[in-house]
Design a protein around this motif. Structure first.
Motif, PDB file in Angstrom:
ATOM      1  N   UNK B 218       0.832  -1.208   0.000  1.00 26.86           N
ATOM      2  CA  UNK B 218       0.000   0.000   0.000  1.00 26.86           C
ATOM      3  C   UNK B 218       0.865   1.255   0.000  1.00 26.86           C
ATOM      4  N   UNK B 219       0.272   2.328  -0.508  1.00 27.74           N
ATOM      5  CA  UNK B 219       1.025   3.554  -0.758  1.00 27.74           C
ATOM      6  C   UNK B 219       0.508   4.720   0.089  1.00 27.74           C
ATOM      7  N   UNK B 220       1.356   5.691   0.246  1.00 27.02           N
ATOM      8  CA  UNK B 220       0.965   6.897   0.980  1.00 27.02           C
ATOM      9  C   UNK B 220       1.780   8.071   0.439  1.00 27.02           C
ATOM     10  N   UNK B 221       1.263   9.258   0.659  1.00 30.68           N
ATOM     11  CA  UNK B 221       1.930  10.484   0.219  1.00 30.68           C
ATOM     12  C   UNK B 221       2.821  10.990   1.341  1.00 30.68           C
ATOM     13  N   UNK B 222       4.122  10.901   1.175  1.00 24.60           N
ATOM     14  CA  UNK B 222       5.068  11.339   2.214  1.00 24.60           C
ATOM     15  C   UNK B 222       5.987  12.392   1.596  1.00 24.60           C
ATOM     16  N   UNK B 223       5.562  13.669   1.638  1.00 29.63           N
ATOM     17  CA  UNK B 223       6.263  14.718   0.890  1.00 29.63           C
ATOM     18  C   UNK B 223       7.737  14.881   1.222  1.00 29.63           C
ATOM     19  N   UNK B 224       8.175  14.497   2.407  1.00 30.80           N
ATOM     20  CA  UNK B 224       9.576  14.746   2.774  1.00 30.80           C
ATOM     21  C   UNK B 224      10.488  13.541   2.527  1.00 30.80           C
ATOM     22  N   UNK B 225       9.974  12.496   1.912  1.00 29.02           N
ATOM     23  CA  UNK B 225      10.836  11.403   1.450  1.00 29.02           C
ATOM     24  C   UNK B 225      10.978  11.526  -0.077  1.00 29.02           C
ATOM     25  N   UNK B 226      12.076  11.039  -0.620  1.00 24.56           N
ATOM     26  CA  UNK B 226      12.328  11.223  -2.059  1.00 24.56           C
ATOM     27  C   UNK B 226      11.135  10.782  -2.930  1.00 24.56           C
ATOM     28  N   UNK B 227      10.677  11.662  -3.775  1.00 24.71           N
ATOM     29  CA  UNK B 227       9.545  11.487  -4.703  1.00 24.71           C
ATOM     30  C   UNK B 227       8.194  11.661  -4.024  1.00 24.71           C
ATOM     31  N   UNK B 228       8.115  11.505  -2.709  1.00 23.08           N
ATOM     32  CA  UNK B 228       6.839  11.649  -2.011  1.00 23.08           C
ATOM     33  C   UNK B 228       5.913  10.450  -2.146  1.00 23.08           C
ATOM     34  N   UNK B 229       6.311   9.453  -2.912  1.00 22.84           N
ATOM     35  CA  UNK B 229       5.447   8.286  -3.167  1.00 22.84           C
ATOM     36  C   UNK B 229       6.085   7.079  -2.495  1.00 22.84           C
ATOM     37  N   UNK B 230       5.559   6.679  -1.348  1.00 20.80           N
ATOM     38  CA  UNK B 230       6.185   5.621  -0.563  1.00 20.80           C
ATOM     39  C   UNK B 230       5.227   4.482  -0.262  1.00 20.80           C
ATOM     40  N   UNK B 231       5.818   3.354   0.076  1.00 20.85           N
ATOM     41  CA  UNK B 231       5.053   2.119   0.213  1.00 20.85           C
ATOM     42  C   UNK B 231       5.325   1.412   1.541  1.00 20.85           C
ATOM     43  N   UNK B 232       4.307   0.727   2.015  1.00 18.81           N
ATOM     44  CA  UNK B 232       4.495  -0.260   3.073  1.00 18.81           C
ATOM     45  C   UNK B 232       4.078  -1.620   2.534  1.00 18.81           C
ATOM     46  N   UNK B 233       4.736  -2.659   3.024  1.00 13.36           N
ATOM     47  CA  UNK B 233       4.319  -4.016   2.702  1.00 13.36           C
ATOM     48  C   UNK B 233       3.407  -4.542   3.801  1.00 13.36           C
ATOM     49  N   UNK B 234       2.348  -5.216   3.390  1.00  8.79           N
ATOM     50  CA  UNK B 234       1.445  -5.913   4.321  1.00  8.79           C
ATOM     51  C   UNK B 234       1.548  -7.386   3.962  1.00  8.79           C
ATOM     52  N   UNK B 235       2.141  -8.186   4.840  1.00  6.33           N
ATOM     53  CA  UNK B 235       2.279  -9.620   4.599  1.00  6.33           C
ATOM     54  C   UNK B 235       1.634 -10.343   5.770  1.00  6.33           C
ATOM     55  N   UNK B 236       0.978 -11.454   5.486  1.00  2.17           N
ATOM     56  CA  UNK B 236       0.306 -12.143   6.592  1.00  2.17           C
ATOM     57  C   UNK B 236       0.224 -13.633   6.334  1.00  2.17           C
ATOM     58  N   UNK B 237      -0.178 -14.335   7.384  1.00  2.00           N
ATOM     59  CA  UNK B 237      -0.380 -15.784   7.262  1.00  2.00           C
ATOM     60  C   UNK B 237      -1.762 -16.102   6.704  1.00  2.00           C
ATOM     61  N   UNK B 238      -2.610 -15.100   6.544  1.00  4.27           N
ATOM     62  CA  UNK B 238      -3.942 -15.381   6.017  1.00  4.27           C
ATOM     63  C   UNK B 238      -4.842 -14.164   5.941  1.00  4.27           C
ATOM     64  N   UNK B 239      -4.695 -13.231   6.858  1.00  4.37           N
ATOM     65  CA  UNK B 239      -5.561 -12.047   6.844  1.00  4.37           C
ATOM     66  C   UNK B 239      -5.313 -11.209   5.598  1.00  4.37           C
ATOM     67  N   UNK B 240      -6.400 -10.704   5.031  1.00  5.18           N
ATOM     68  CA  UNK B 240      -6.333  -9.850   3.854  1.00  5.18           C
ATOM     69  C   UNK B 240      -6.702  -8.418   4.272  1.00  5.18           C
ATOM     70  N   UNK B 241      -5.845  -7.486   3.928  1.00  4.64           N
ATOM     71  CA  UNK B 241      -6.000  -6.113   4.420  1.00  4.64           C
ATOM     72  C   UNK B 241      -7.275  -5.432   3.937  1.00  4.64           C
ATOM     73  N   UNK B 242      -7.859  -5.938   2.869  1.00  6.08           N
ATOM     74  CA  UNK B 242      -9.108  -5.337   2.385  1.00  6.08           C
ATOM     75  C   UNK B 242     -10.312  -6.183   2.806  1.00  6.08           C
ATOM     76  N   UNK B 243     -10.250  -7.480   2.514  1.00  9.12           N
ATOM     77  CA  UNK B 243     -11.404  -8.335   2.849  1.00  9.12           C
ATOM     78  C   UNK B 243     -11.646  -8.410   4.354  1.00  9.12           C
ATOM     79  N   UNK B 244     -10.580  -8.382   5.125  1.00 13.95           N
ATOM     80  CA  UNK B 244     -10.733  -8.515   6.577  1.00 13.95           C
ATOM     81  C   UNK B 244     -10.773  -7.180   7.303  1.00 13.95           C
ATOM     82  N   UNK B 245     -10.685  -6.094   6.570  1.00 15.25           N
ATOM     83  CA  UNK B 245     -10.786  -4.775   7.211  1.00 15.25           C
ATOM     84  C   UNK B 245     -12.118  -4.677   7.948  1.00 15.25           C
TER      85      UNK B 245
END
Lengths: 281, 281
Positions: B218-245
């Motif tokens: 997933x992405x977020x707008x982080x203006x003070x990091x290079x390009x401002x376009x940054x990502x986090x990884x969501x990894x799991x043993x089964x939970x889905x970040x959208x379906x299980x939200x």
């Protein structure tokens, strides 16, 4: 010798890119135009010293300004582009066979001439037979028009210099009148992050809110604009950019895009709380 | 005298901010630490000359690293934070009453000490009684752990210097083993825009893909990091970040956040085509 292009994002924040070679520099009646080559961004065009377009990430801006309204209403036939002198917005529009007419009104003929000569990557569809170029003031052009366009795209610079009149209530009202019943207005809506652009974002939003029944805002990652967090306004007489999005119809067109997709379309309207609060304040 | 802090985003792109006052500068066994005050971003901390955290937009990073996994699994009780020396990730975690234990493993005690002394805006919850601070190498810390944490957050610098080992298959495997059945791993996944960070993003993604059954980005707008376009990884043993939200559960908590909301949560996973293509290449 080293040459660096520097842009001040605020009085105390600046961004610089190394210039390989200056390609073109001139002053029109409206602004200073510079074109130069860089390692990181390829060929760049700046207006009055502000980054307008570059080879590396112009696809982001042009994908988002064109495909969001087109996927919301794939029946668009008549489009008006105000500004957009580099030609990138027209280029994306010409990919839709269903579009019959594209009127582009750019106040500064020298920008278009420079783009045709030096920026083939954006200007290469300005010769499409559906495109009519008008070197006129967009503010005057829309006055008195009724029920003329299905889509108006305000592809403008910041509201300083020649872009200023494109952020006024009178102009937005004339756009409203120039739109058909299913009409959509897309406008360059600045950025929420730094104070000056956030103020212009808010002013644009407030003015549009007094005229259009549907007012929406969507975001995109534009690394070469200040803060990288930029917005477009989606205003309409009734169409909703999410509820009326026709994913299947758009995907059936088979257009290959580097940034836009119909999932991202929806995601782009999901704004951070601080942006929503600024807009609704 | 004018003093400017300059960060090179690539060899030919640099970003500079005017410094009002240097507050602290020292070298630990691991890196150089600088803290200074600025007009635009308030108090700033850099590590080895790279922007880590500042008063103006730290909320974006910390909202996105914490609330996305917590809204996916509001039952999280035991959390491990690796890195995160400024304390901002812990600060957001302590807002959840349901969290019983937060272990934070930061290799560089001097970063934490400097944050406690000078960066109250991020470090002000490190004294929460549920927080256990370990000044150890996170790579060693997770070795041999089984079924221990519901959530592991890798709040690391770039994979150069002390952060390097936090981007390895061995480390990710140990994190997998350390997680409970519903466990989630969040990791700082760099940026797709410039070549170097895009390469690290891809390497991290590929390694995680060989270990975790669910891999999302997933992405977020982080203006003070290079390009401002940054990502986090969501990894799991089964939970889905959208379906299980669990939107209702999260919203019922009544947490006030400046960036995160449960609509943006979903939107953040809708990536541009070029990013998806880089990840899946």
């Amino acid at each position: 010798m080293e040459m660096w292009y520097t842009e001040f994002h605020t009085d105390t924040v600046k961004w610089s890119i190394k210039v390989d070679k200056s390609i073109y520099t001139d002053k029109s009646d409206f602004q200073r135009i510079d074109i130069f080559d860089t390692d990181e961004f390829g060929r760049v065009m700046t207006l009055d010293g502000l980054m307008m377009v570059n080879e590396k990430d112009q696809f982001i801006y042009h994908d988002m300004i064109v495909h969001v309204p087109m996927a919301t209403n794939p029946s668009v036939e008549k489009v008006l582009v105000i500004g957009g002198g580099d030609g990138g917005t027209v280029r994306e529009l010409t990919r839709y066979k269903t579009i019959k007419r594209i009127d582009m009104v750019e106040i500064d003929e020298m920008v278009v001439e420079a783009a045709i000569k030096y920026l083939d990557y954006t200007s290469n569809k300005l010769s499409d037979e559906r495109v009519n170029l008008y070197y006129e003031d967009g503010i005057e052009f829309v006055k008195g028009l009724k029920d003329e366009y299905d889509l108006i795209i305000v592809d403008s610079t910041d509201p300083i210099g020649p872009g200023e009149g494109l952020f006024t209530t009178e102009f937005y009202t004339n756009c409203y009148n120039a739109l058909t019943e299913n009409g959509i207005l897309i406008n360059q809506k600045e950025s929420p992050y730094y104070e000056q652009t956030a103020r212009e974002m808010k002013r644009s939003h407030d003015k549009l809110s007094t005229i259009f029944p549907v007012i929406m805002t969507y975001q995109y990652h534009m690394p070469t604009y200040p803060s990288g967090h930029w917005l477009f306004g989606f205003s309409s007489k009734g169409l909703n950019a999410i509820e009326d999005l026709d994913k299947d119809a758009w995907n059936a067109l088979g257009l290959k895009t580097e940034y836009y997709n119909t999932d991202l379309h929806v995601g782009a309207f999901m704004l951070p709380n601080y942006v929503k609060e600024l807009l609704n304040a």
